[in-house]
Design an enzyme around this catalytic site. Sequence first.
Site, PDB file in Angstrom:
ATOM      1  N   THR A 186       0.773  -1.124   0.142  1.00  0.00           N
ATOM      2  CA  THR A 186       0.249  -0.096  -0.095  1.00  0.00           C
ATOM      3  C   THR A 186       0.943   1.172  -0.155  1.00  0.00           C
ATOM      4  OG1 THR A 186      -1.613  -1.000   1.288  1.00  0.00           O
ATOM      5  CG2 THR A 186      -1.673   1.489   1.238  1.00  0.00           C
ATOM      6  N   SER A 196       6.396   0.532  12.391  1.00  0.00           N
ATOM      7  CA  SER A 196       5.230   1.555  11.815  1.00  0.00           C
ATOM      8  C   SER A 196       5.986   2.238  10.606  1.00  0.00           C
ATOM      9  CB  SER A 196       4.618   2.407  12.917  1.00  0.00           C
ATOM     10  OG  SER A 196       3.942   3.347  12.296  1.00  0.00           O
ATOM     11  N   LYS A 197       5.224   2.464   9.792  1.00  0.00           N
ATOM     12  CA  LYS A 197       5.651   3.425   8.700  1.00  0.00           C
ATOM     13  C   LYS A 197       6.017   4.809   9.005  1.00  0.00           C
ATOM     14  CE  LYS A 197       3.635   0.988   4.818  1.00  0.00           C
ATOM     15  NZ  LYS A 197       2.473   0.862   3.846  1.00  0.00           N
ATOM     16  N   ARG A 198       5.375   5.070  10.349  1.00  0.00           N
ATOM     17  CA  ARG A 198       5.682   6.309  10.932  1.00  0.00           C
ATOM     18  C   ARG A 198       6.907   6.578  11.450  1.00  0.00           C
ATOM     19  NH1 ARG A 198       0.345   5.365  12.216  1.00  0.00           N
ATOM     20  NH2 ARG A 198       0.710   4.595  14.376  1.00  0.00           N
TER      21      ARG A 198
END
Length: 326
Positions: A10, A251-253
């Site tokens: 995604t 996390s992508k963060r």
Amino acid sequence: MTRRGRFAPTPSGLFHMGNAFSALAAWLQMRQIGGQLLLRIEDIDKPRSRPAFAEQQMQDLRWLGLDWDEGPDIGGPHAPYEQSKREDLYEKALNELVKKELLYPCFCSRAELASIGSAPHGLSSEGGAYPGFCSQLTETEQAVRRISKEPALRFRMPHRQWTFCDAFAGEHDFSGKALGDFVVKRADGMFSYQLAVVVDDAAMGITDVLRGRDLLDSTPRQLALYEALGLTAPSFAHVPLIGDASGERLSKRDKSLTLASLREDGASPQRLIGLIGCLAGWLDRAEPVTAHELLPHFTTDVTKDRMLAITPDMLDWVRGKSICDD
């Protein structure tokens, strides 16, 4: 029949090590058996998806030494390879489910859904099981509610046991009733992940689905959709997640653990692949290797852990800042 796998990210953020693990495993699985691998961009959630992230993700995959036989950049017989361009196929499948009376409108507000609660973090892809507030509304009641609110559409999950053998996670048994009915099209018109991925995998001839363990409970939901649509389901494999030293899922963060950040810090793809190979149990020790060199060692008969922990020392080794390679 040629076996076909896929990697389907995604584009809502930068790749982290967990994404690299899933991509590498999917590549190894297909290349080891002489199968085909395709890349599909799952940008069905348009507000969260960015073309720049999709381009960066493809660059990261190439940096790892991974390639694919079909995809948005090279085309193929099953184009387009972006979900945002395949909505007509999802609508067709939706209409088929409507005709079979397997869907119903759901008018629940976010507050009502929030009251349901959710399953433990990392173990459920859908949150708590929907208790069926709208499942028995009459046509008159539905018409009244449509005046003030556009509904989502929910799939009636069959109340039976769903058993499957996962290549990495072993045999699993899920109760359809415990999983609950799930959304296949949101009130804002967006198709759900569950429906889109089933339609796409079937249309693209995918025989083997390999993805992260956080999507394990999506499998029985998708098996129900395959059955309802008269489609052949693929085999499934769910690799463990990669977490930090405290056991928290990446996390992508967390930009410090993205592949882009590791590259800027001097990490080599060979060291990253070697560390992943060691964590997965494919190598006895972390050592620099290419994806091709890891091929003979790939197996699904390794760790059954839900999460693999990565420590600061491991990251220093990947960045080439560790004196010792042990």
